[in-house]
Design an enzyme around this catalytic site. Structure first.
Site, PDB file in Angstrom:
ATOM      1  CG  HIS A 137      -2.065   0.829   1.287  1.00 23.72           C
ATOM      2  ND1 HIS A 137      -2.400   1.694   0.286  1.00 23.72           N
ATOM      3  CD2 HIS A 137      -2.988   1.057   2.282  1.00 23.72           C
ATOM      4  CE1 HIS A 137      -3.458   2.404   0.642  1.00 23.72           C
ATOM      5  NE2 HIS A 137      -3.834   2.039   1.851  1.00 23.72           N
ATOM      6  CG  HIS A 186      -4.277   0.656  -8.118  1.00 23.18           C
ATOM      7  ND1 HIS A 186      -5.622   0.602  -7.863  1.00 23.18           N
ATOM      8  CD2 HIS A 186      -3.738   1.472  -7.182  1.00 23.18           C
ATOM      9  CE1 HIS A 186      -5.881   1.372  -6.831  1.00 23.18           C
ATOM     10  NE2 HIS A 186      -4.770   1.909  -6.389  1.00 23.18           N
ATOM     11  CG  ASP A 223       2.957   4.471  -3.786  1.00 17.09           C
ATOM     12  OD1 ASP A 223       2.920   5.565  -3.210  1.00 17.09           O
ATOM     13  OD2 ASP A 223       2.194   3.538  -3.506  1.00 17.09           O
TER      14      ASP A 223
HETATM   15  N1  CMC Z   1       4.975  -6.585 -10.343  1.00 14.12           N
HETATM   16  C1  CMC Z   1       4.875  -7.766 -10.979  1.00 14.12           C
HETATM   17  N2  CMC Z   1       3.734  -8.471 -11.106  1.00 14.12           N
HETATM   18  C2  CMC Z   1       2.641  -7.931 -10.573  1.00 14.12           C
HETATM   19  C3  CMC Z   1       2.655  -6.677  -9.903  1.00 14.12           C
HETATM   20  C4  CMC Z   1       3.879  -6.004  -9.811  1.00 14.12           C
HETATM   21  N3  CMC Z   1       3.962  -4.816  -9.198  1.00 14.12           N
HETATM   22  N4  CMC Z   1       1.415  -6.394  -9.471  1.00 14.12           N
HETATM   23  C5  CMC Z   1       0.640  -7.419  -9.849  1.00 14.12           C
HETATM   24  N5  CMC Z   1       1.367  -8.340 -10.518  1.00 14.12           N
HETATM   25  C6  CMC Z   1       0.889  -9.573 -11.134  1.00 14.12           C
HETATM   26  C7  CMC Z   1       0.552 -10.615 -10.063  1.00 14.12           C
HETATM   27  O1  CMC Z   1       1.673 -11.412  -9.785  1.00 14.12           O
HETATM   28  C8  CMC Z   1      -0.555 -11.381 -10.742  1.00 14.12           C
HETATM   29  O2  CMC Z   1       0.042 -12.224 -11.731  1.00 14.12           O
HETATM   30  P1  CMC Z   1      -0.587 -13.695 -12.028  1.00 14.12           P
HETATM   31  O3  CMC Z   1      -1.944 -13.415 -12.597  1.00 14.12           O
HETATM   32  O4  CMC Z   1       0.361 -14.319 -12.972  1.00 14.12           O
HETATM   33  O5  CMC Z   1      -0.649 -14.370 -10.684  1.00 14.12           O
HETATM   34  C9  CMC Z   1      -1.327 -10.314 -11.516  1.00 14.12           C
HETATM   35  O6  CMC Z   1      -0.360  -9.272 -11.788  1.00 14.12           O
HETATM   36  C10 CMC Z   1      -2.504  -9.736 -10.754  1.00 14.12           C
HETATM   37  O7  CMC Z   1      -2.012  -9.212  -9.520  1.00 14.12           O
HETATM   38  P2  CMC Z   1      -2.732  -9.322  -8.113  1.00 14.12           P
HETATM   39  O8  CMC Z   1      -1.684  -9.520  -7.069  1.00 14.12           O
HETATM   40  O9  CMC Z   1      -3.835 -10.325  -8.173  1.00 14.12           O
HETATM   41  O10 CMC Z   1      -3.371  -7.894  -7.992  1.00 14.12           O
HETATM   42  P3  CMC Z   1      -3.944  -7.224  -6.680  1.00 14.12           P
HETATM   43  O11 CMC Z   1      -5.065  -6.370  -7.119  1.00 14.12           O
HETATM   44  O12 CMC Z   1      -4.222  -8.234  -5.631  1.00 14.12           O
HETATM   45  O13 CMC Z   1      -2.703  -6.339  -6.154  1.00 14.12           O
HETATM   46  C11 CMC Z   1      -1.226  -4.550  -5.800  1.00 14.12           C
HETATM   47  C12 CMC Z   1      -2.591  -4.981  -6.351  1.00 14.12           C
HETATM   48  C13 CMC Z   1      -1.136  -3.038  -5.842  1.00 14.12           C
HETATM   49  C14 CMC Z   1      -1.101  -5.006  -4.335  1.00 14.12           C
HETATM   50  C15 CMC Z   1      -0.120  -5.188  -6.664  1.00 14.12           C
HETATM   51  O14 CMC Z   1      -0.229  -4.737  -7.999  1.00 14.12           O
HETATM   52  C16 CMC Z   1       1.266  -4.905  -6.112  1.00 14.12           C
HETATM   53  O15 CMC Z   1       1.729  -5.625  -5.231  1.00 14.12           O
HETATM   54  N6  CMC Z   1       1.983  -3.845  -6.635  1.00 14.12           N
HETATM   55  C17 CMC Z   1       3.275  -3.479  -6.100  1.00 14.12           C
HETATM   56  C18 CMC Z   1       3.090  -2.666  -4.823  1.00 14.12           C
HETATM   57  C19 CMC Z   1       2.591  -1.266  -5.105  1.00 14.12           C
HETATM   58  O16 CMC Z   1       3.095  -0.569  -5.954  1.00 14.12           O
HETATM   59  N7  CMC Z   1       1.623  -0.846  -4.299  1.00 14.12           N
HETATM   60  C20 CMC Z   1       1.067   0.508  -4.381  1.00 14.12           C
HETATM   61  C21 CMC Z   1      -0.347   0.504  -4.828  1.00 14.12           C
HETATM   62  S1  CMC Z   1      -0.920   2.151  -5.316  1.00 14.12           S
HETATM   63  C22 CMC Z   1      -0.909   3.132  -3.914  1.00 14.12           C
HETATM   64  C23 CMC Z   1      -1.730   2.631  -2.802  1.00 14.12           C
HETATM   65  O17 CMC Z   1      -2.929   2.459  -2.936  1.00 14.12           O
HETATM   66  O18 CMC Z   1      -1.143   2.419  -1.739  1.00 14.12           O
END
Ligand code: CMC
Length: 435
Positions: free
Chosen positions: A267, A306, A362
């Protein structure tokens, strides 16, 4: 029949018409679907709330597919260009942009609350020199609860407004004190002749000069960053604010819980992680190898992806532009080159295209913060200051919503049915009456 969902339960052969409103069915309408009168009724299973609306809200609108973000109907781009943070705070909390006299009164009132009790300052002095500023922020906000016991009256509108103004006034002071503490510098008291972001810069960077004059470009850039971070509908920390607030805990305790949720690397903590990642990559030449590591699942590309945006995060676009103004004053952060190339490669790579992974808020914010002189540990605190407004707006909406109750999800129990403690498992020091 329109606006109803017809459900046929093949277990019983019975059918049900469940009303649809706002593209939603009510989870409680499913409880009538039973196999027999003893059956509890149907529930939905939604770990991480990926498809569950937990409230009705009129504050922030996001269209993740089209990359749209609006506060109370106003596009984020217009607010960032034409308003200042305190105007936007007023808008989020009260629904309208303030008229001139309302704005003046609002600004005066927030300014009135910038000081913190000296005992709170002493409380902060108790932290180790290397305490993470986010831990200090979370704990100090919680400690505010002990200074304002009347904050418990969450149903009292006047009291709520007072606590809201106190929190908005005090969070920059707490954040700045945490920063000065980490550097071993004496605390700087607020200067109420300055604007909100300007005063924050004063409390961070004033040294021996009798009056600190903030750089107007940096102050405006920070103000824009504050606007962009002010609210983002039902994200993890806002959900924490609403969940804890639903127990009628006071706003200081609820906000401290929200800030704790923000601290996580998935987050608000992501901005700190982006800088660590750029450090680890080190140079443009190392980017392809790093991208391969991400694709093989070894690590994540921090600042990308996201839950809601499946398009470019509109905040990231505005930040990229604000960065240019900041770099004219501070000089370019060499990490910008790595970040831009990383973005270019990722946006053309099948892995990221297929999963609709774009830069989020971010990705570039940390590069600006670092150029301004902040160390990465401070980045999430810089997110928490403006998000305080969003948390409070959402908390206020929760408290005033007659449909809301204490948040209490259900579970699917997967444990043992029933079992009994065997004789050899009984503790030897328990005196059994019969013996
Ligand atoms: N790098 C590489 N792969 C990713 C990333 C990433 N940053 N984010 C998602 N994926 C992949 C994930 O591995 C999954 O792949 P597969 O379908 O093969 O398993 C697919 O994309 C879908 O991801 P998810 O984890 O199901 O998506 P989510 O909605 O649960 O997670 C998230 C959203 C923001 C937690 C995630 O994208 C992430 O961990 N990003 C990096 C951390 C980040 O930048 N966070 C800040 C978010 S914006 C500001 C805020 O709100 O705080």
């Amino acid at each position: 029949m329109k606006d109803f969902l017809s459900i046929l339960d093949k277990r019983t052969g019975k059918s049900y018409d469940v009303p649809i409103s706002d593209g939603t069915i009510r989870a409680m309408d499913l409880r009538q679907i039973k196999t027999d009168p003893e059956d509890f009724g149907l529930m939905t299973y939604d770990p991480a709330f990926t498809n569950t609306a937990s409230c009705r809200s009129a504050i922030t609108f996001i269209d993740g597919d089209r990359g749209i973000l609006r506060y109370r109907g106003y596009p984020i781009e217009e607010l960032a260009e034409k308003c200042d943070f305190l105007q936007v705070a007023y808008l989020l909390l009260f629904g309208e942009l303030p008229a001139e006299d309302q704005y003046k009164e609002w600004k005066d009132k927030i300014t009135l609350h910038t000081m913190i009790h000296e005992n709170l300052k002493k409380f902060m002095e108790g932290f180790r020199h290397d305490a993470h500023p986010m831990g200090m922020f979370v704990s100090t906000v919680a400690a505010l609860s002990t200074f304002y016991p009347e904050a418990r009256e969450v149903k009292n509108r006047q009291s709520r407004k007072l606590q809201i103004m106190r929190l908005i006034g005090k969070v920059p002071t707490i954040a700045a004190y945490a920063y000065r503490h980490s550097l071993g510098l004496p605390y700087v008291y607020p200067d109420n002749s300055l604007g909100y972001a300007e005063n924050f810069l004063n409390m961070l960077w004033k040294m021996t000069e009798p009056k600190y004059t903030p750089n107007p470009v940096l102050a405006r850039a920070l103000d824009i960053l504050f606007i962009l971070h002010a609210d983002h509908e039902q994200n993890c920390s806002t959900n924490a604010m609403r969940s804890v607030g639903s127990s009628q805990a006071d706003p200081y305790l609820s906000l401290s819980a929200a800030a704790s949720a923000l601290a996580g690397p998935l987050h608000g903590g992501a901005n700190e992680e982006v800088l660590r990642m750029l450090d680890e990559i080190g140079s443009v030449n190392s980017i392809p190898a790093f991208i391969e590591k991400v694709k093989s699942g070894e690590c994540k590309l921090m600042g990308f992806g996201h839950r809601v945006y499946k398009n470019y995060d509109p905040r990231a676009r505005i930040i990229k532009k604000a960065a240019e103004d900041v770099f004219e004053v501070t000089g370019v952060n060499p990490k910008l080159e790595i970040a831009k190339e990383l973005e270019r490669i990722a946006l053309n790579d099948e892995y990221f295209i297929k999963r609709k992974l774009y830069p989020n808020v971010d990705f570039y914010s940390g590069i600006i913060y670092q150029a301004m002189g902040f160390h990465p540990e401070m980045f999430t605190v810089l997110f928490a200051i403006p998000r305080t407004v969003g948390w409070l707006a959402q908390w206020q909406e929760l408290i005033e919503d007659p449909e809301q109750k204490i948040a209490r999800p259900r579970q699917i129990f997967t444990g043992h049915e029933i079992r009994h403690v065997e004789r050899e498992q009984e503790a030897s020091n328990v005196v059994v009456a019969a013996r």
